[in-house]
Design a protein around this motif. Structure first.
Motif, mmCIF file in Angstrom:
data_model
loop_
_atom_site.group_PDB
_atom_site.id
_atom_site.type_symbol
_atom_site.label_atom_id
_atom_site.label_comp_id
_atom_site.label_asym_id
_atom_site.label_seq_id
_atom_site.Cartn_x
_atom_site.Cartn_y
_atom_site.Cartn_z
ATOM 1 N N PHE A 98 -13.017 113.395 55.558
ATOM 2 C CA PHE A 98 -14.257 112.659 55.337
ATOM 3 C C PHE A 98 -14.228 111.966 53.974
ATOM 4 N N THR A 99 -13.803 112.721 52.963
ATOM 5 C CA THR A 99 -13.763 112.222 51.590
ATOM 6 C C THR A 99 -12.805 111.052 51.449
ATOM 7 N N VAL A 100 -11.594 111.209 51.946
ATOM 8 C CA VAL A 100 -10.579 110.165 51.811
ATOM 9 C C VAL A 100 -11.010 108.874 52.495
ATOM 10 N N VAL A 101 -11.460 108.985 53.734
ATOM 11 C CA VAL A 101 -11.858 107.799 54.497
ATOM 12 C C VAL A 101 -13.055 107.103 53.847
ATOM 13 N N SER A 102 -14.061 107.887 53.449
ATOM 14 C CA SER A 102 -15.276 107.291 52.889
ATOM 15 C C SER A 102 -15.020 106.644 51.525
ATOM 16 N N ILE A 103 -14.169 107.258 50.712
ATOM 17 C CA ILE A 103 -13.885 106.698 49.386
ATOM 18 C C ILE A 103 -13.210 105.338 49.507
ATOM 19 N N PHE A 104 -12.141 105.276 50.283
ATOM 20 C CA PHE A 104 -11.380 104.026 50.338
ATOM 21 C C PHE A 104 -12.095 102.936 51.137
ATOM 22 N N SER A 105 -12.839 103.301 52.159
ATOM 23 C CA SER A 105 -13.604 102.286 52.891
ATOM 24 C C SER A 105 -14.714 101.714 52.015
ATOM 25 N N TRP A 188 -23.460 115.989 54.275
ATOM 26 C CA TRP A 188 -23.969 114.614 54.175
ATOM 27 C C TRP A 188 -24.319 114.268 52.732
ATOM 28 N N CYS A 189 -24.986 115.180 52.048
ATOM 29 C CA CYS A 189 -25.333 114.957 50.640
ATOM 30 C C CYS A 189 -24.099 114.679 49.799
ATOM 31 N N ALA A 190 -23.073 115.516 49.981
ATOM 32 C CA ALA A 190 -21.865 115.407 49.172
ATOM 33 C C ALA A 190 -21.148 114.077 49.392
ATOM 34 N N ILE A 191 -21.229 113.565 50.603
ATOM 35 C CA ILE A 191 -20.558 112.306 50.923
ATOM 36 C C ILE A 191 -21.390 111.097 50.491
ATOM 37 N N ALA A 192 -22.704 111.147 50.719
ATOM 38 C CA ALA A 192 -23.526 109.935 50.646
ATOM 39 C C ALA A 192 -24.370 109.775 49.381
ATOM 40 N N ILE A 193 -24.556 110.823 48.593
ATOM 41 C CA ILE A 193 -25.323 110.686 47.347
ATOM 42 C C ILE A 193 -24.345 110.547 46.190
ATOM 43 N N HIS A 194 -24.658 109.694 45.254
ATOM 44 C CA HIS A 194 -23.708 109.331 44.199
ATOM 45 C C HIS A 194 -23.430 110.468 43.213
ATOM 46 N N ASP A 195 -24.403 110.778 42.368
ATOM 47 C CA ASP A 195 -24.194 111.726 41.263
ATOM 48 C C ASP A 195 -24.224 113.176 41.722
ATOM 49 N N THR A 196 -23.405 113.997 41.064
ATOM 50 C CA THR A 196 -23.403 115.437 41.335
ATOM 51 C C THR A 196 -24.783 116.040 41.118
ATOM 52 N N SER A 197 -25.489 115.573 40.092
ATOM 53 C CA SER A 197 -26.816 116.118 39.782
ATOM 54 C C SER A 197 -27.784 115.922 40.940
ATOM 55 N N SER A 198 -27.796 114.725 41.524
ATOM 56 C CA SER A 198 -28.699 114.444 42.644
ATOM 57 C C SER A 198 -28.244 115.129 43.923
ATOM 58 N N MET A 312 -26.097 102.195 51.865
ATOM 59 C CA MET A 312 -26.507 102.216 53.271
ATOM 60 C C MET A 312 -25.297 102.419 54.177
ATOM 61 N N PHE A 313 -24.179 101.801 53.804
ATOM 62 C CA PHE A 313 -22.961 101.927 54.597
ATOM 63 C C PHE A 313 -22.459 103.367 54.611
ATOM 64 N N ILE A 314 -22.292 103.951 53.433
ATOM 65 C CA ILE A 314 -21.728 105.294 53.353
ATOM 66 C C ILE A 314 -22.702 106.341 53.897
ATOM 67 N N ALA A 315 -24.005 106.132 53.675
ATOM 68 C CA ALA A 315 -24.999 107.098 54.161
ATOM 69 C C ALA A 315 -25.118 107.067 55.677
ATOM 70 N N SER A 316 -25.169 105.869 56.258
ATOM 71 C CA SER A 316 -25.364 105.745 57.711
ATOM 72 C C SER A 316 -24.114 106.135 58.486
ATOM 73 N N THR A 317 -22.939 105.691 58.035
ATOM 74 C CA THR A 317 -21.716 106.015 58.766
ATOM 75 C C THR A 317 -21.398 107.511 58.692
ATOM 76 N N SER A 318 -21.590 108.119 57.514
ATOM 77 C CA SER A 318 -21.311 109.553 57.381
ATOM 78 C C SER A 318 -22.295 110.374 58.213
ATOM 79 N N LEU A 319 -23.550 109.956 58.237
ATOM 80 C CA LEU A 319 -24.549 110.668 59.042
ATOM 81 C C LEU A 319 -24.229 110.529 60.532
ATOM 82 N N PHE A 320 -23.805 109.340 60.937
ATOM 83 C CA PHE A 320 -23.435 109.107 62.335
ATOM 84 C C PHE A 320 -22.285 110.019 62.757
ATOM 85 N N VAL A 321 -21.273 110.121 61.917
ATOM 86 C CA VAL A 321 -20.110 110.949 62.231
ATOM 87 C C VAL A 321 -20.513 112.424 62.300
#
Length: 326
Positions: A98-105, A188-198, A312-321
């Motif tokens: 998940f991490t590799v695909v989402s980062i490079f896309s 989902w949080c780990a993939i789609a939210i930017h900062d570690t704090s949030s 929106m891209f990373i949040a929606s696609t990761s949630l869909f998967v």
């Protein structure tokens, strides 16, 4: 920033003109309140910080960035004492692909969006890296590598901080609305939210299992700062630039190991986790207090739109998967 002639007064951009001493008293009282009252969650603390900074000013603004960075790192390490190493490894393995695909896309899409919208190349790259990896930490690590100036770095950070603040409230609401499990929400949080704090703040609001999943996957994701920064140095022809490695992640791993294999730690571990969560609340308060409205206005529409599109891209696609995997 323009100031009045009186050294005890705050910048004119703030609503109330108070003496420096009064500013400090108000600020310290509210900071202590974030620790003293459990009802104040990390998202609420962020709003309090944001409101207080723009009404009365931040009397310790020059210390804010360093204090936030150190406190977040200590808090994350403390959370490690509430987790099991074997569970963390399992979570890390699950989130790897998940991490590799989402980062490079995200990086590739960010490049083309930035080019299409005519955004400064360095600003576009910082926003893309911040969205793809771990928000402000990624920007702080990559900015010196690409040799961005203060304005370019500020714009990148501004975009990320705005979206982080929204995510802290939006994600838990969506998670409950979709009846996501704690495991799925944490991922989902780990993939789609930017900062570690949030990420940690939103996951903590959702539940303990979500917090453990989100923290582990996010910190594993943060290690991608190193190869991405090295790649950025060659992309921007700054091959000799030093890469800032997030060493605190290794302390988090050490805390996991100690908590898993040293049985005597069980006596103090709950207290360390409680302190870590309080530290996270204070961290979000400080982040909010650093978000001055006048600074956010300098971000500009195009960089903000790029950040929103990528998010929106990373949040929606990761949630869909994640939903499809169930």
């Amino acid at each position: 920033m323009e100031t009045t002639s009186n050294n005890n007064s705050i910048p004119k951009t703030h609503f109330f003109q108070l003496s420096r001493t009064t500013q400090q008293i108000i600020f310290v009282l509210l900071l202590v309140s974030c620790v003293a009252f459990p009802i104040i969650s990390p998202p609420v603390a962020l709003v309090i910080g944001l409101v207080i900074a723009n009404l009365f000013g931040h009397p310790f603004l020059h210390l804010n960035h360093k204090a936030t960075s150190i406190l977040l790192q200590i808090s994350v390490v403390g959370l490690g004492f509430g987790m099991n190493l074997h569970s963390a490894i399992a979570a890390g393995k699950e989130g790897f692909v998940f991490t590799v695909v989402s980062i490079f896309s995200t990086l590739i899409l960010g490049f083309f969006i930035g080019k299409w919208m005519g955004i400064d190349k360095k600003i576009s790259h910082l926003i893309s890296c911040g969205t793809a990896i771990c928000g402000g930490s990624a920007i702080a690590a990559i900015a010196p590598v690409v040799k961005s100036n203060e304005n370019q770095t500020s714009v990148g950070l501004g975009v990320i901080f705005i979206l982080n603040s929204v995510a802290l409230f939006l994600f838990p609401a969506i998670g409950h609305w979709l009846s996501l499990s704690q495991h799925d929400f944490g991922l989902w949080c780990a993939i789609a939210i930017h900062d570690t704090s949030s990420v940690v703040g939103a996951a903590n609001k959702f539940g303990t299992e979500a917090l453990q999943m989100a923290t582990t996957v996010k910190l594993a994701r943060a290690l991608w700062i190193i190869p991405i920064a090295i790649g950025s140095s060659y992309l921007f022809k700054n091959g000799k630039s030093k890469v800032k490695i997030p060493y605190f992640i290794f302390l988090f791993i050490l805390a996991l190991v100690v908590n898993t294999y040293v049985s005597s730690v069980a006596i103090v571990a709950p207290y360390l986790v409680t302190i870590a969560k309080l530290g996270l609340t204070v961290t979000l308060f400080l982040i909010g207090s650093g978000l001055n409205i006048s600074k956010l206005k300098e971000v500009g529409v195009k960089p903000l739109l790029q950040g929103v599109f990528l998010w929106m891209f990373i949040a929606s696609t990761s949630l869909f998967v994640i939903l499809k995997l169930n």
